[in-house]
Design an enzyme around this catalytic site. Structure first.
Site, PDB file in Angstrom:
ATOM      1  N   GLY A   1       5.233  -2.286   0.968  1.00 32.83           N
ATOM      2  CA  GLY A   1       4.622  -2.823   2.180  1.00 32.83           C
ATOM      3  C   GLY A   1       3.114  -2.715   2.116  1.00 32.83           C
ATOM      4  O   GLY A   1       2.512  -2.818   1.038  1.00 32.83           O
ATOM      5  N   ASN A   2       2.496  -2.484   3.259  1.00 34.49           N
ATOM      6  CA  ASN A   2       1.036  -2.435   3.303  1.00 34.49           C
ATOM      7  C   ASN A   2       0.508  -1.005   3.230  1.00 34.49           C
ATOM      8  O   ASN A   2       1.250  -0.032   3.412  1.00 34.49           O
ATOM      9  CB  ASN A   2       0.512  -3.142   4.561  1.00 34.49           C
ATOM     10  CG  ASN A   2       0.985  -2.476   5.850  1.00 34.49           C
ATOM     11  OD1 ASN A   2       0.769  -1.293   6.085  1.00 34.49           O
ATOM     12  ND2 ASN A   2       1.653  -3.251   6.712  1.00 34.49           N
TER      13      ASN A   2
ATOM     14  N   CYS B   1       3.428 -10.376  -2.510  1.00 33.29           N
ATOM     15  CA  CYS B   1       2.440  -9.307  -2.694  1.00 33.29           C
ATOM     16  C   CYS B   1       1.573  -9.518  -3.929  1.00 33.29           C
ATOM     17  O   CYS B   1       0.465  -8.979  -4.011  1.00 33.29           O
ATOM     18  CB  CYS B   1       3.129  -7.944  -2.760  1.00 33.29           C
ATOM     19  SG  CYS B   1       4.302  -7.782  -4.115  1.00 33.29           S
TER      20      CYS B   1
ATOM     21  N   VAL C   1       0.890   1.490   6.486  1.00 31.93           N
ATOM     22  CA  VAL C   1       2.176   2.176   6.611  1.00 31.93           C
ATOM     23  C   VAL C   1       2.408   3.086   5.412  1.00 31.93           C
ATOM     24  O   VAL C   1       3.038   4.144   5.537  1.00 31.93           O
ATOM     25  CB  VAL C   1       3.327   1.161   6.772  1.00 31.93           C
ATOM     26  CG1 VAL C   1       4.670   1.869   6.864  1.00 31.93           C
ATOM     27  CG2 VAL C   1       3.098   0.292   8.000  1.00 31.93           C
ATOM     28  N   GLY C   2       1.885   2.699   4.255  1.00 29.03           N
ATOM     29  CA  GLY C   2       1.998   3.561   3.077  1.00 29.03           C
ATOM     30  C   GLY C   2       1.420   4.940   3.319  1.00 29.03           C
ATOM     31  O   GLY C   2       1.973   5.953   2.864  1.00 29.03           O
TER      32      GLY C   2
ATOM     33  N   GLU D   1       4.652   0.718  -3.348  1.00 27.45           N
ATOM     34  CA  GLU D   1       4.359  -0.627  -3.839  1.00 27.45           C
ATOM     35  C   GLU D   1       3.619  -1.344  -2.719  1.00 27.45           C
ATOM     36  O   GLU D   1       4.234  -1.784  -1.754  1.00 27.45           O
ATOM     37  CB  GLU D   1       5.652  -1.358  -4.216  1.00 27.45           C
ATOM     38  CG  GLU D   1       6.453  -0.682  -5.322  1.00 27.45           C
ATOM     39  CD  GLU D   1       5.725  -0.667  -6.653  1.00 27.45           C
ATOM     40  OE1 GLU D   1       4.785  -1.472  -6.840  1.00 27.45           O
ATOM     41  OE2 GLU D   1       6.083   0.142  -7.516  1.00 27.45           O
TER      42      GLU D   1
END
Length: 467
Positions: free
Chosen positions: A199-200, A255, A203-204, A221
């Site tokens: 994700g982004n 992505c 949030v990572g 990722e």
């Protein structure tokens, strides 16, 4: 866009009890035998094949994906991944012999591959089948119990995946949990042995913070602004087609999609013209009517992308339709490097073109920014290809291509720095969820006293020579 009858979400399980059940299953050794692992992989393949049309319909409802695109990038991708893993799994599980020095003789040393335990996979919405199941395949192949969390932003696909997983897989060892922020927060409060998040970066960071409380290792990722460098020696028509395909696949919601293009100044206009031709070849003169062009996933992302149109002049595309969440394949020129379109990952069908004097300027431009998840170089010069690869850093790279490095199972896929940490695909997926345990086995037939006290001068001289 295709519509489906809404499905009633499955009841969210008691998450602490679910994690407890999976941990009990793992501790019992249920997932250790290779037969269990292969059977679960077979069941995923069977599930995908038997419900291909249902999954393709769900992907169309969520993202407007064309059937061939939905199959090749989601369903078929995972089937191919499983076939590769099944072919090699027995070999990966064999203990690896390593050198045992004289000091530990008689004995032999091996590296064993142990499953880490109970793992959590949090998937995004853009490729909701592939990016949920591909990491789960690696976790299962490594002998782990696993919980998958699909994205609520692709609700149709999430509902189908949750229902099918309960139907096809060992529910005491593998589960898929639907939900949104609350459910993800509850999952992250539990102790896992590995967390895999796609994700982004925002949030990572939340995932990393939650994992740190339990000292849980993570694979992230993420993404970033993946650049394309088009050298003066590039084969322009081929570059334009491959850039256009990589950028406008899934309406740019990829992505590793080309995020912006750095092109030799003298080739800027010819490249834009060639991209325009490629767009017409792919989607016709009105891409809105093309059955092969996807849509933006929701209104929030549509509004965000529509706002980026002001970052330059649309020399191709620029059309939007909020009622269909349609944004045309768009090329922006006269884009300032400090504009909103160059600030964050675009994640949509908008492609800024920035002219540069030469490859050196392009390399400097890339290196002044965060390390991207992918980097693409188009040039017929081997020297330029090597220069770009050697003088830049990225998670992965393609020479004279876009996206296709993810289709090579022998290549690890992952980010570097802000674009992520850790890698998967093929053996890298197996390694991601495996602990490499070093094991030394010594014979008891000989037990030389020289290793034990009292330490005489002779023992000291001997041990200094062999250690």
């Amino acid at each position: 866009m295709q519509t489906l009858t809404p499905q009633t979400p499955m009841a969210t399980p008691d998450i602490p009890e679910l994690v407890k059940r999976l941990r009990q299953s793992f501790d019992s050794g249920r997932t250790q035998p290779i037969e269990w692992r292969l059977h679960q992989l077979d069941r995923i393949q069977t599930m995908l094949r038997e419900h291909e049309s249902e999954l393709v319909d769900a992907l169309a409802a969520d993202l407007g994906k064309p059937p061939l695109e939905a199959y090749s990038t989601d369903v078929g991708f995972v089937i191919s991944e499983i076939e590769y893993v099944r072919k090699h799994l027995r070999g990966w599980l064999k203990p690896e012999k390593v050198y045992a020095p004289v000091a530990v003789q008689p004995g032999h040393a091996r590296v064993h591959r142990d499953p880490v335990g109970v793992v959590l996979v949090i998937a995004p919405w853009n490729y909701p089948v592939q990016l949920l199941l591909s990491p789960m395949v690696g976790a299962i192949a490594a002998g782990n119990c696993v919980i998958g969390k699909p994205s609520e932003v692709a609700p149709r696909t999430s509902a189908v995946m949750t229902r099918l997983a309960a139907q096809y897989l060992d529910q005491d060892c593998v589960a898929v949990v639907e939900g949104a922020v609350d459910e993800t927060t509850k999952l992250l409060a539990e102790r896992f042995d590995h967390i895999f998040y796609t994700g982004n970066g925002r949030v990572g960071r939340v995932v990393m913070e939650a994992a740190a409380k339990h000292l849980t290792p993570v694979t992230l990722e993420l993404g970033g602004k993946s650049p394309v460098i088009v050298d003066s020696k590039a084969k322009l028509d081929v570059a334009a087609r491959r850039i256009s395909w990589g950028k406008f696949l899934n309406a740019g919601q990829t992505c590793i999609a080309p995020d912006y293009v750095l092109v030799a100044k003298e080739l800027e206009q010819p490249l834009v013209k060639a991209i325009g031709k490629a767009v017409v070849d792919f989607y016709g003169t009105d891409p809105k009517q093309s059955p092969d062009y996807a849509r933006i996933v929701d209104d929030r992302h549509f509004r965000r992308l529509e706002g980026l149109m002001t970052s330059g002049t649309a020399s191709i595309g620029g059309d939007t339709d909020a009622s269909q969440r349609y944004i045309a394949p768009t090329v922006l020129q006269q884009v300032d490097a400090s504009s909103p379109a160059m600030a964050d990952e675009i994640f949509g069908p908008i492609l800024p073109i920035l002219p540069v004097d030469d490859v050196d300027e392009a390399i400097d431009f890339v290196n002044e920014r965060d390390k991207p998840l992918a980097l693409y170089i188009f040039s017929e010069s081997h020297a330029v290809q090597r220069q770009v690869i050697d003088q830049t850093a990225s998670g992965g790279a393609c020479v004279n291509a876009t996206l296709f490095h993810v289709a090579v199972p022998g290549l690890p896929f992952g980010g570097v720095g802000p674009s992520g940490m850790g890698a998967y695909h093929g053996k890298a997926s197996f390694d991601c969820f495996t602990h490499r345990r070093g094991v030394l086995t010594k014979s008891t037939r000989l037990d030389p006293p020289i290793a034990y006290p009292p330490y005489t001068s002779f023992k000291e001289k001997f041990l200094r020579r062999v250690l």
